[in-house]
Motif scaffolding. Sequence first.
Motif, mmCIF file in Angstrom:
data_model
loop_
_atom_site.group_PDB
_atom_site.id
_atom_site.type_symbol
_atom_site.label_atom_id
_atom_site.label_comp_id
_atom_site.label_asym_id
_atom_site.label_seq_id
_atom_site.Cartn_x
_atom_site.Cartn_y
_atom_site.Cartn_z
ATOM 1 N N LEU A 1 0.828 -1.215 0.000
ATOM 2 C CA LEU A 1 0.000 0.000 0.000
ATOM 3 C C LEU A 1 0.859 1.260 0.000
ATOM 4 O O LEU A 1 0.670 2.163 -0.828
ATOM 5 N N VAL A 2 1.815 1.323 0.907
ATOM 6 C CA VAL A 2 2.662 2.518 1.031
ATOM 7 C C VAL A 2 3.499 2.715 -0.236
ATOM 8 O O VAL A 2 3.621 3.837 -0.749
ATOM 9 N N PHE A 3 4.047 1.620 -0.755
ATOM 10 C CA PHE A 3 4.886 1.733 -1.946
ATOM 11 C C PHE A 3 4.105 2.279 -3.139
ATOM 12 O O PHE A 3 4.548 3.207 -3.817
ATOM 13 N N VAL A 4 2.949 1.701 -3.420
ATOM 14 C CA VAL A 4 2.166 2.139 -4.583
ATOM 15 C C VAL A 4 1.571 3.523 -4.355
ATOM 16 O O VAL A 4 1.489 4.340 -5.276
ATOM 17 N N TRP A 5 1.170 3.822 -3.137
ATOM 18 C CA TRP A 5 0.554 5.116 -2.817
ATOM 19 C C TRP A 5 1.512 6.276 -3.111
ATOM 20 O O TRP A 5 1.115 7.299 -3.668
ATOM 21 N N LEU B 1 -8.473 10.048 -6.253
ATOM 22 C CA LEU B 1 -9.194 9.445 -5.130
ATOM 23 C C LEU B 1 -9.642 8.018 -5.440
ATOM 24 O O LEU B 1 -9.465 7.127 -4.593
ATOM 25 N N PRO B 2 -10.205 7.713 -6.636
ATOM 26 C CA PRO B 2 -10.614 6.325 -6.916
ATOM 27 C C PRO B 2 -9.442 5.346 -6.894
ATOM 28 O O PRO B 2 -9.586 4.221 -6.399
ATOM 29 N N PHE B 3 -8.287 5.754 -7.425
ATOM 30 C CA PHE B 3 -7.104 4.892 -7.410
ATOM 31 C C PHE B 3 -6.734 4.547 -5.975
ATOM 32 O O PHE B 3 -6.527 3.372 -5.637
ATOM 33 N N ARG B 4 -6.696 5.552 -5.131
ATOM 34 C CA ARG B 4 -6.288 5.321 -3.743
ATOM 35 C C ARG B 4 -7.385 4.626 -2.943
ATOM 36 O O ARG B 4 -7.083 3.849 -2.021
ATOM 37 N N ALA B 5 -8.640 4.866 -3.298
ATOM 38 C CA ALA B 5 -9.733 4.167 -2.607
ATOM 39 C C ALA B 5 -9.658 2.667 -2.881
ATOM 40 O O ALA B 5 -9.848 1.846 -1.972
ATOM 41 N N TYR B 6 -9.350 2.299 -4.133
ATOM 42 C CA TYR B 6 -9.264 0.871 -4.443
ATOM 43 C C TYR B 6 -8.018 0.261 -3.797
ATOM 44 O O TYR B 6 -8.045 -0.902 -3.370
ATOM 45 N N LEU B 7 -6.950 1.033 -3.692
ATOM 46 C CA LEU B 7 -5.768 0.570 -2.963
ATOM 47 C C LEU B 7 -6.135 0.213 -1.519
ATOM 48 O O LEU B 7 -5.706 -0.827 -0.994
ATOM 49 N N LEU B 8 -6.909 1.068 -0.902
ATOM 50 C CA LEU B 8 -7.339 0.808 0.474
ATOM 51 C C LEU B 8 -8.244 -0.421 0.533
ATOM 52 O O LEU B 8 -8.162 -1.218 1.474
ATOM 53 N N TRP B 9 -9.101 -0.590 -0.491
ATOM 54 C CA TRP B 9 -9.988 -1.750 -0.545
ATOM 55 C C TRP B 9 -9.185 -3.047 -0.672
ATOM 56 O O TRP B 9 -9.538 -4.067 -0.072
ATOM 57 N N LEU B 10 -8.107 -3.017 -1.437
ATOM 58 C CA LEU B 10 -7.253 -4.195 -1.605
ATOM 59 C C LEU B 10 -6.482 -4.534 -0.336
ATOM 60 O O LEU B 10 -5.980 -5.650 -0.200
ATOM 61 N N THR B 11 -6.357 -3.560 0.574
ATOM 62 C CA THR B 11 -5.486 -3.749 1.744
ATOM 63 C C THR B 11 -6.261 -4.024 3.033
ATOM 64 O O THR B 11 -6.053 -5.064 3.673
ATOM 65 N N PHE B 12 -7.160 -3.122 3.433
ATOM 66 C CA PHE B 12 -7.707 -3.217 4.783
ATOM 67 C C PHE B 12 -8.838 -4.232 4.967
ATOM 68 O O PHE B 12 -8.786 -5.018 5.931
ATOM 69 N N PRO B 13 -9.853 -4.307 4.114
ATOM 70 C CA PRO B 13 -10.833 -5.392 4.291
ATOM 71 C C PRO B 13 -10.189 -6.781 4.219
ATOM 72 O O PRO B 13 -10.519 -7.651 5.040
#
Length: 430
Positions: free
Chosen positions: A143-147, A343-355
């Motif tokens: 997450l941090v790397f891609v963000w 925002l959509p790019f980062r929202a999906y990044l969060l979806w791939l990580t936290f749930p």
Amino acid sequence: MSGTTEESTGEAISRPRKASWRYIGPGIVVAATGVGAGDLVATLVAGSKFGYTLLWAAVIGCLVKISLAEAAGRWHLATGRTLFDGWRSLGSWTTVYFVVYVVIWGFVYGAAAMSSSALPLDALFPGTMDLKWWAVLCGLAGLVFVWFNRYAVFEKVMTVLVGVMFVVTVYLAVRVTPNLGDAFAGLAPVLPDGSLIYTLGLIGGVGGTITLAAYGYWVNAKGWTDTGWMKVMRLDNRVAYITTGIFVVAMLFVGAELLHSSGIALAKGDKGLLDLSDVLADRYGTATAKLFLIGFFATSFTSLIGVWHGVSLMFADFVSNYRKRGEATTGAEVASGSREKSLPFRAYLLWLTFPPIALLFLDQPFGLVIVYGVIGAFFMPFLALTLFWLLNSSRTPAQWRNGILSNTMLVGAGLLFVVLCVQQVRDLPW
């Protein structure tokens, strides 16, 4: 250097670029992302059960992936539009499928990718922390790397990790001393009893995921946005799947020589690679086993960050397309780098990580596993069908539409993936 020139009419036309090795990049990314730990296990199992006999299937598999990725890249360059924009033009059903797919697939895949990356770390540093916390660490690192990094840095890191994968797999293939006579004999199409499913898996499975669809987005992110880059893209794509082929052949050699001759069976899934590590330690020593675990981590982590980046780009394109409501989304928008900050790019990044982190601490819900398996099985037939449709229609400029070879490969790939889809659905724990 500009990629276009202008005639007296003022119309911009593409200036063909010379296909040069110095441009190579997106192909390395798609090769690294598409080959995960599960793919290597499937190849090892095929080698352990049938020796070199199915080598021909691995070669055909690479040709199938070359044709699919080339078609995706050609659409982006020939039309200037993104693949999702093309899908949307085929009807609302494609949007519905894509949204359901990326939401459910991303949720389950995120947990699987983190676990796969954690396994070799836990084996390399035993007793340091629980496997689940290694998995959480891998997810957060991705997450941090891609963000915080754009495509250029992402590509460089992927290239380094591919180098590690390449060195480790080729070293192992050489170390087990393959029988080259039997290997060449394995290029002749033969189907031993009980090998059909393994054969179809080798042809259709290795490197065959949504990352094939993401290839066009990485082509754009590299800055290639028009037909002037077509020759470069095709060279890049061939490099991608020749690299994939080398990984597959190397692991088939290991399975054939190390496991087939000894009658050793591997555990199912990614844990099978830990079994191989134990075999390597017994046969060649701890240093070789640890080197293999480093390669195992590189294989798993490239798949993780590749999906984190590539599928997030696709999701951001879906959102942009939805907001424009009819106005085309272009490759130039992807090339600008603005999507990676959106925002959509980062929202999906969060979806791939936290749930998925929450899913790591729970048993996967039975219903979710079923839905994930069904929609995942349908993706590759969906990709082959839609690319065939788009590239034979007026949506694509006549010069860049499919020829006989492309149509033959896409139809063949589509039929293959339909058979695999039916088999995968039948194998689900209904």
